[in-house]
Design a protein around this motif. Structure first.
Motif, mmCIF file in Angstrom:
data_model
loop_
_atom_site.group_PDB
_atom_site.id
_atom_site.type_symbol
_atom_site.label_atom_id
_atom_site.label_comp_id
_atom_site.label_asym_id
_atom_site.label_seq_id
_atom_site.Cartn_x
_atom_site.Cartn_y
_atom_site.Cartn_z
ATOM 1 N N LEU A 142 0.831 -1.212 0.000
ATOM 2 C CA LEU A 142 0.000 0.000 0.000
ATOM 3 C C LEU A 142 0.864 1.260 0.000
ATOM 4 C CD1 LEU A 142 -3.057 0.872 0.275
ATOM 5 C CD2 LEU A 142 -2.639 1.035 2.731
ATOM 6 N N GLN A 143 0.504 2.188 -0.885
ATOM 7 C CA GLN A 143 1.251 3.434 -1.000
ATOM 8 C C GLN A 143 0.443 4.591 -0.408
ATOM 9 O OE1 GLN A 143 4.455 3.323 -2.418
ATOM 10 N NE2 GLN A 143 3.987 1.143 -2.289
ATOM 11 N N GLU A 144 1.157 5.575 0.104
ATOM 12 C CA GLU A 144 0.535 6.800 0.600
ATOM 13 C C GLU A 144 -0.407 7.367 -0.473
ATOM 14 O OE1 GLU A 144 3.486 9.447 2.210
ATOM 15 O OE2 GLU A 144 2.033 11.073 2.455
ATOM 16 N N GLY A 145 -1.612 7.729 -0.064
ATOM 17 C CA GLY A 145 -2.563 8.315 -1.011
ATOM 18 C C GLY A 145 -3.455 7.303 -1.710
ATOM 19 N N GLU A 146 -3.136 6.027 -1.565
ATOM 20 C CA GLU A 146 -3.997 4.995 -2.157
ATOM 21 C C GLU A 146 -5.205 4.721 -1.243
ATOM 22 O OE1 GLU A 146 -1.502 2.267 -5.203
ATOM 23 O OE2 GLU A 146 -1.422 1.586 -3.125
ATOM 24 N N THR A 147 -6.160 3.975 -1.800
ATOM 25 C CA THR A 147 -7.368 3.617 -1.042
ATOM 26 C C THR A 147 -7.383 2.107 -0.808
ATOM 27 O OG1 THR A 147 -8.614 5.449 -1.987
ATOM 28 C CG2 THR A 147 -9.903 3.622 -1.091
ATOM 29 N N MET A 148 -7.567 1.740 0.467
ATOM 30 C CA MET A 148 -7.643 0.322 0.825
ATOM 31 C C MET A 148 -8.998 0.003 1.428
ATOM 32 S SD MET A 148 -5.225 -1.949 3.370
ATOM 33 C CE MET A 148 -6.234 -1.845 4.852
ATOM 34 N N ALA A 167 -2.163 5.175 9.414
ATOM 35 C CA ALA A 167 -0.844 5.689 9.813
ATOM 36 C C ALA A 167 0.117 5.760 8.627
ATOM 37 C CB ALA A 167 -0.250 4.820 10.928
ATOM 38 N N MET A 168 -0.107 4.904 7.609
ATOM 39 C CA MET A 168 0.737 4.917 6.405
ATOM 40 C C MET A 168 0.281 5.972 5.399
ATOM 41 S SD MET A 168 1.227 0.811 5.608
ATOM 42 C CE MET A 168 1.607 -0.353 6.932
ATOM 43 N N GLY A 169 -0.785 6.692 5.719
ATOM 44 C CA GLY A 169 -1.203 7.783 4.837
ATOM 45 C C GLY A 169 -2.191 7.387 3.757
ATOM 46 N N ALA A 170 -2.880 6.259 3.939
ATOM 47 C CA ALA A 170 -3.862 5.816 2.945
ATOM 48 C C ALA A 170 -5.263 6.253 3.359
ATOM 49 C CB ALA A 170 -3.817 4.293 2.797
ATOM 50 N N ALA A 190 -11.467 4.786 10.410
ATOM 51 C CA ALA A 190 -11.821 4.498 9.010
ATOM 52 C C ALA A 190 -12.489 5.728 8.394
ATOM 53 C CB ALA A 190 -12.750 3.293 8.922
ATOM 54 N N ASP A 191 -12.166 6.013 7.138
ATOM 55 C CA ASP A 191 -12.725 7.183 6.454
ATOM 56 C C ASP A 191 -14.170 6.956 6.035
ATOM 57 O OD1 ASP A 191 -10.287 9.027 6.086
ATOM 58 O OD2 ASP A 191 -9.551 7.070 5.447
#
Lengths: 331, 331
Positions: A142-148, A167-170, A190-191
């Protein structure tokens, strides 16, 4: 000393039932040379244990019938003939569903209870947390800015993973069953949350929660969740397949909508994993977790059931969703 | 000069039918500055084109209705105003289903016909061969001594992949439909062949052919083939998902037995891919292929249909399995 413990009486087909288990009593011998006696404070019950109750070898062998079941437990050393441990020390073991035991000291892992309470080592700071970390960091990458999308977001792995991914910026969307669990999932960051029990069409609900699609899916559930993930993943999306709890108690194979062509059409990657194959990530996990905790980003979550005699009940509760966060049995 | 060409008239649901296509005639302009005119010798029809006929964007956009369909073709330069190409040179293009065209010289790839016949560049030495190579070498990461199952073993990618996997020192089992195709698959080196049309239970048939299980599965078919692969893969097995031809003409979603828990239980990896994302492997592919051909390990296999007017028929034949090896239309 006596210790009460739980035995498996028969291998399971379908739902686990109370009569599959027996509460037994055993003598705990005094420790021999290099041995210690430990009183457990907490034992862990986990969905993967269902596989070991089937009598089939998967990545671990089945439980032995009529013997104490193995599993994670934290306890306090009460007597020691091992120089690395003294009474009052806390240890993590895989000696399972029992009140107390005597074992070689070197088979135990001493834990530091100065920062975290001992039961955290069965949850967010233990294999549960490492499982979430491996799935997100190595499998999904998972990369910063991605959606999981985290499935079973109110569960032990799910509630840890939501906090790690944040915490990883997702951006993190999560599914959970029922309003109470959905509230809990929101409370840990959670968003967006989808109550899968209230959703007529899980794919549409996920699309609403993540209109641009999802980059990574953390699979704990299987079945219609998996189908919805293939529908909603973006091209080059990744699935970390950690568990499929919806399927574990099926006595007969179920059927599923075949939308697997999305694997080809969207160049998806799906990878199953078992945390013990990724033990090399433990150091990095401890480093990241410590930093996130120091920054106040992590909130351990537990559901505690009291008494070894209620351990089968706690285990069965995993399948009806009685836990938020890590399910523990307090001794 | 006139050129006959094939247009798509409407987007497809279900099986492709002759009335979906139209034979049209177009003028081929004389080449302008930097342009060449090419007469095609062979055009390629491929299963992935079915996706572009659906009107849905997957990894490539849909074909434009009422225009010539794009696709691989090899032809001979007949007139040139481009200094890199002269009459008599052979070129590879993506200008598709037509007899001749005029195009900028720099949009074409000159091919060497001294070792291989020109049509090989649409098959084993072209994207078809590279597709097999990428799936086996990068996605499955097949190791010497391992066992791979190639589905659609008599097809274009399948027949190339069987030979590549053998050249890499693996054991190869293959599936194909009908005794004639099975004979062909054996003739190109497969260690064991299963006629999936004659098998009551594909899982049992694969287990018979590979009693120790399979390490890698090359997916061209989908459906019950995929289910059997999950059943028969060893722990840490890998699936390269290249295509799922069994599903492409479904107007309604099909259902499938849900044995996806094997992804978790056996820590499987499944990855869809499209060859154009792996163009960096071309050099290594050409090197390996040249060495294998020099060692007499590779036998190109083609099915040739004559006449541009029969191109839709050749394409439809891919779904009824009329080809062994690469399906080509000779102009």
């Amino acid at each position: 000393m006596k210790s009460r413990e739980i035995h498996l009486l028969e291998y399971l087909k379908g739902d686990p039932k109370p009569e599959n288990y027996k509460l037994a009593e055993a003598d705990v011998p005094a420790p021999g040379e290099g041995e210690v006696t430990v009183k457990n404070h907490y034992i862990s019950v986990d969905p993967y244990m269902r596989g070991r109750m089937s009598g089939i070898r998967t990545y671990v062998g089945p439980f032995e019938l009529g013997k104490v079941m193995e599993g994670g437990a934290v306890g306090e050393v009460v007597e020691s003939n091992y120089e690395g441990l003294k009474p009052g020390d806390f240890v993590n073991s895989m000696f399972g569903w029992r009140e107390a035991y005597t074992a070689p000291g070197k088979a135990l892992q001493k834990i530091d209870t100065s920062v975290l309470p001992p039961q955290s080592y069965l949850g967010i700071a233990g294999l549960t947390g490492l499982t979430a970390y491996v799935g997100i960091k190595r499998i999904i990458d998972l990369q910063e800015g991605e959606t999981m999308w985290m499935s079973a977001g109110a569960g032990a792995v799910g509630s840890a993973g939501i906090q790690f991914a944040k915490a990883m910026g997702a951006t993190v969307i999560a599914t959970a069953g029922g309003p109470e669990k959905c509230d809990f999932v929101k409370s840990i960051g959670a968003d967006a949350v989808v109550d899968y029990k209230a959703a007529d069409n899980l794919t549409a609900a996920i699309q609403d929660a993540a209109p641009k699609g999802i980059d990574g899916y953390f699979e704990n559930v299987g079945g219609t969740h998996f189908t919805a993930a293939l529908n909603t993943l973006k091209p080059k999306g990744r699935i970390a397949a950690c568990g499929m709890i919806q399927r574990y108690n099926d006595a007969q194979p179920a059927t599923i909508t075949d939308n697997l062509t999305f694997i080809v059409g969207k160049s998806l990657k799906i990878q199953g994993f078992i945390v013990t194959d990724h033990a090399d990530m433990m150091d990095g996990f401890v480093r990241d977790l410590s930093a996130w905790m120091a920054a106040g980003k992590i909130k351990p979550a537990e559901t505690v059931i009291e008494g070894i005699e209620n351990a089968p009940d706690a285990f069965m509760g995993l399948f009806s969703g009685r836990n938020t966060g890590k399910m523990l049995v307090k001794i």
